[in-house]
Design a protein around this motif. Structure first.
Motif, PDB file in Angstrom:
ATOM      1  N   HIS A 155      37.974  46.548  31.413  1.00  0.00           N
ATOM      2  CA  HIS A 155      39.307  46.892  31.208  1.00  0.00           C
ATOM      3  C   HIS A 155      40.107  47.399  32.477  1.00  0.00           C
ATOM      4  CE1 HIS A 155      42.932  48.689  28.800  1.00  0.00           C
ATOM      5  NE2 HIS A 155      43.187  47.675  29.091  1.00  0.00           N
ATOM      6  N   ARG A 156      39.494  48.650  32.873  1.00  0.00           N
ATOM      7  CA  ARG A 156      40.229  49.455  33.832  1.00  0.00           C
ATOM      8  C   ARG A 156      39.492  50.112  34.900  1.00  0.00           C
ATOM      9  NH1 ARG A 156      40.298  54.549  31.767  1.00  0.00           N
ATOM     10  NH2 ARG A 156      39.552  54.602  29.797  1.00  0.00           N
ATOM     11  N   ILE A 157      38.226  50.274  34.462  1.00  0.00           N
ATOM     12  CA  ILE A 157      37.319  51.334  35.640  1.00  0.00           C
ATOM     13  C   ILE A 157      36.463  50.509  36.456  1.00  0.00           C
ATOM     14  CG2 ILE A 157      37.829  53.326  34.239  1.00  0.00           C
ATOM     15  CD1 ILE A 157      35.118  53.014  33.339  1.00  0.00           C
ATOM     16  N   GLY A 158      36.300  49.143  36.204  1.00  0.00           N
ATOM     17  CA  GLY A 158      35.128  48.479  36.834  1.00  0.00           C
ATOM     18  C   GLY A 158      35.487  48.353  38.219  1.00  0.00           C
ATOM     19  N   GLY A 159      36.645  48.268  38.819  1.00  0.00           N
ATOM     20  CA  GLY A 159      36.953  48.009  40.192  1.00  0.00           C
ATOM     21  C   GLY A 159      37.207  46.460  40.052  1.00  0.00           C
ATOM     22  N   TYR A 160      37.855  45.951  41.563  1.00  0.00           N
ATOM     23  CA  TYR A 160      38.314  44.586  41.740  1.00  0.00           C
ATOM     24  C   TYR A 160      37.222  43.583  41.441  1.00  0.00           C
ATOM     25  CZ  TYR A 160      40.478  40.675  44.164  1.00  0.00           C
ATOM     26  OH  TYR A 160      41.050  39.683  44.477  1.00  0.00           O
ATOM     27  N   GLY A 161      37.596  42.774  40.840  1.00  0.00           N
ATOM     28  CA  GLY A 161      36.613  41.659  40.159  1.00  0.00           C
ATOM     29  C   GLY A 161      35.912  41.970  38.857  1.00  0.00           C
ATOM     30  N   GLU A 162      35.939  43.040  38.565  1.00  0.00           N
ATOM     31  CA  GLU A 162      35.138  43.602  37.347  1.00  0.00           C
ATOM     32  C   GLU A 162      36.079  44.062  36.237  1.00  0.00           C
ATOM     33  OE1 GLU A 162      32.007  43.269  36.939  1.00  0.00           O
ATOM     34  OE2 GLU A 162      31.712  42.299  38.988  1.00  0.00           O
ATOM     35  N   ALA A 163      37.029  44.880  36.597  1.00  0.00           N
ATOM     36  CA  ALA A 163      38.199  45.360  35.583  1.00  0.00           C
ATOM     37  C   ALA A 163      39.414  44.576  35.543  1.00  0.00           C
ATOM     38  CB  ALA A 163      38.572  46.852  36.039  1.00  0.00           C
ATOM     39  N   PHE A 164      39.872  44.301  34.738  1.00  0.00           N
ATOM     40  CA  PHE A 164      41.162  43.373  34.344  1.00  0.00           C
ATOM     41  C   PHE A 164      42.294  44.096  35.333  1.00  0.00           C
ATOM     42  CE2 PHE A 164      45.071  42.158  33.038  1.00  0.00           C
ATOM     43  CZ  PHE A 164      45.219  40.795  32.943  1.00  0.00           C
ATOM     44  N   HIS A 165      42.648  45.420  35.213  1.00  0.00           N
ATOM     45  CA  HIS A 165      43.842  45.920  35.989  1.00  0.00           C
ATOM     46  C   HIS A 165      43.495  46.090  37.438  1.00  0.00           C
ATOM     47  CE1 HIS A 165      46.227  46.187  32.457  1.00  0.00           C
ATOM     48  NE2 HIS A 165      45.189  46.506  31.600  1.00  0.00           N
ATOM     49  N   ALA A 166      42.572  45.752  37.934  1.00  0.00           N
ATOM     50  CA  ALA A 166      42.118  45.837  39.181  1.00  0.00           C
ATOM     51  C   ALA A 166      42.243  44.605  40.054  1.00  0.00           C
ATOM     52  CB  ALA A 166      40.580  46.441  39.590  1.00  0.00           C
ATOM     53  N   GLY A 167      42.515  43.493  39.228  1.00  0.00           N
ATOM     54  CA  GLY A 167      42.750  42.275  39.748  1.00  0.00           C
ATOM     55  C   GLY A 167      42.687  41.172  38.598  1.00  0.00           C
ATOM     56  N   PRO A 168      43.910  41.147  38.038  1.00  0.00           N
ATOM     57  CA  PRO A 168      43.789  39.990  36.936  1.00  0.00           C
ATOM     58  C   PRO A 168      43.425  38.826  37.132  1.00  0.00           C
ATOM     59  CG  PRO A 168      45.932  41.545  36.805  1.00  0.00           C
ATOM     60  CD  PRO A 168      44.898  41.939  38.212  1.00  0.00           C
ATOM     61  N   GLU A 169      44.097  38.160  38.359  1.00  0.00           N
ATOM     62  CA  GLU A 169      43.524  36.872  38.843  1.00  0.00           C
ATOM     63  C   GLU A 169      42.359  36.520  38.831  1.00  0.00           C
ATOM     64  OE1 GLU A 169      45.816  38.990  40.390  1.00  0.00           O
ATOM     65  OE2 GLU A 169      47.812  38.136  39.594  1.00  0.00           O
ATOM     66  N   ILE A 170      41.624  37.394  39.706  1.00  0.00           N
ATOM     67  CA  ILE A 170      40.066  37.092  39.836  1.00  0.00           C
ATOM     68  C   ILE A 170      39.301  37.417  38.787  1.00  0.00           C
ATOM     69  CG2 ILE A 170      39.600  39.431  40.914  1.00  0.00           C
ATOM     70  CD1 ILE A 170      37.771  37.978  42.829  1.00  0.00           C
ATOM     71  N   TRP A 171      39.766  38.538  37.956  1.00  0.00           N
ATOM     72  CA  TRP A 171      39.011  38.628  36.590  1.00  0.00           C
ATOM     73  C   TRP A 171      39.109  37.417  35.581  1.00  0.00           C
ATOM     74  CZ3 TRP A 171      39.847  38.999  31.364  1.00  0.00           C
ATOM     75  CH2 TRP A 171      39.169  39.541  30.794  1.00  0.00           C
ATOM     76  N   GLN A 172      40.257  36.853  35.476  1.00  0.00           N
ATOM     77  CA  GLN A 172      40.366  35.542  34.811  1.00  0.00           C
ATOM     78  C   GLN A 172      39.714  34.544  35.362  1.00  0.00           C
ATOM     79  OE1 GLN A 172      44.069  35.330  32.214  1.00  0.00           O
ATOM     80  NE2 GLN A 172      44.869  36.575  33.946  1.00  0.00           N
ATOM     81  N   ARG A 173      39.459  34.253  36.682  1.00  0.00           N
ATOM     82  CA  ARG A 173      38.767  33.255  37.174  1.00  0.00           C
ATOM     83  C   ARG A 173      37.278  33.468  36.825  1.00  0.00           C
ATOM     84  NH1 ARG A 173      42.530  33.636  41.560  1.00  0.00           N
ATOM     85  NH2 ARG A 173      40.981  34.728  42.604  1.00  0.00           N
ATOM     86  N   LYS A 174      36.734  34.632  37.069  1.00  0.00           N
ATOM     87  CA  LYS A 174      35.233  34.938  36.740  1.00  0.00           C
ATOM     88  C   LYS A 174      35.117  35.204  35.613  1.00  0.00           C
ATOM     89  CE  LYS A 174      32.186  38.897  37.944  1.00  0.00           C
ATOM     90  NZ  LYS A 174      32.019  40.038  38.991  1.00  0.00           N
TER      91      LYS A 174
END
Length: 126
Positions: free
Chosen positions: A84-103
């Motif tokens: 959701h929020r603490i995993g960092g870019y590519g892991e947490a939704f709020h750190a990068g919604p676009e890449i998160w949804q692609r991943k």
């Protein structure tokens, strides 16, 4: 797939979810609170989809097609703090919604999955 310290390890440090004021400053209704509790009870949808087991979930209000207004409490999916929020870019939704949804998966698809799983959960409660 390697996750630093594992999402399950990080989830236990954060409360399952917080119920705050609804949009427009109104209180969360009893029905909304029950819905949010049921969603959180499902556990993180990403961890389950990745076969990482069950992890405690926070409530994520989807952003897809919401514009600037906050999504309804019924348009929510369960995510662990890591996804959701603490995993960092590519892991947490709020750190990068676009890449998160692609991943992982578009959140609108995860919302549909959540609704199906909620129906199944509620059938078991009857």
């Amino acid at each position: 797939m390697w996750l630093p310290a594992g999402p399950a390890a990080q989830c236990n440090r954060v409360p399952a979810h917080r119920l705050e004021m609804a949009a427009e400053g109104s209180e969360v209704t009893k029905a909304e609170r029950q819905h949010l509790d049921d969603v959180a009870q499902l556990g993180c949808i990403v961890c389950r989809n990745l076969d990482l087991g069950e992890t405690p979930a926070e409530i994520h209000h989807i952003r897809t097609r919401q514009g600037l207004k906050r999504a309804s409490h019924y348009d929510t999916i369960p995510l662990c703090p890591y996804h959701h929020r603490i995993g960092g870019y590519g892991e947490a939704f709020h750190a990068g919604p676009e890449i998160w949804q692609r991943k992982y998966c578009p959140e609108i698809v995860l919302l549909k999955q959540t609704r199906i799983e909620l129906r199944q959960l509620r059938e078991l409660k009857v």
